[in-house]
Design a protein around this motif. Sequence first.
Motif, PDB file in Angstrom:
ATOM      1  N   GLU A 161      -1.466  -1.746  -3.786  1.00  0.00           N
ATOM      2  CA  GLU A 161      -3.005  -2.035  -3.480  1.00  0.00           C
ATOM      3  C   GLU A 161      -3.597  -0.869  -2.736  1.00  0.00           C
ATOM      4  O   GLU A 161      -3.047  -0.152  -1.868  1.00  0.00           O
ATOM      5  N   GLU A 162      -4.835  -0.308  -3.312  1.00  0.00           N
ATOM      6  CA  GLU A 162      -5.477   0.649  -3.092  1.00  0.00           C
ATOM      7  C   GLU A 162      -6.275   0.446  -1.837  1.00  0.00           C
ATOM      8  O   GLU A 162      -6.622  -0.720  -1.404  1.00  0.00           O
ATOM      9  N   GLY A 163      -6.458   1.347  -0.855  1.00  0.00           N
ATOM     10  CA  GLY A 163      -7.555   1.348   0.284  1.00  0.00           C
ATOM     11  C   GLY A 163      -6.697   0.960   1.391  1.00  0.00           C
ATOM     12  O   GLY A 163      -5.272   0.935   1.453  1.00  0.00           O
ATOM     13  N   ILE A 191       0.960  -1.057  -0.024  1.00  0.00           N
ATOM     14  CA  ILE A 191       0.172   0.113  -0.177  1.00  0.00           C
ATOM     15  C   ILE A 191       0.818   1.198  -0.009  1.00  0.00           C
ATOM     16  O   ILE A 191       0.495   2.268  -0.097  1.00  0.00           O
TER      17      ILE A 191
END
Length: 93
Positions: free
Chosen positions: A62-64, A38
Amino acid sequence: MRDLRGKTVLVTGAAGGLGRELALCAGREGALPLLVDINPQGLEETGELLRALGVEHSSYVEEGSASYRPHSHGPLHARVQETLPRSLSDDPV
């Protein structure tokens, strides 16, 4: 370590610490690391280290949230499915 030449190795947490070290080790052993994290800056730093070793790799931010999602079938799942050999990607990840 078993022969990793030409194998794709999915490394989560590749932006630093043990994940970075695992990516570098796998790359030195001839694997093609698929880096996931991330932290885009740390991921780029790991990528630079691999490039300096002449190791081909792919990176994916990786988003979020970093929280555990046991049955997520989002963008990361799709990327893993794209990367795995056909014989392995028929099985759920």
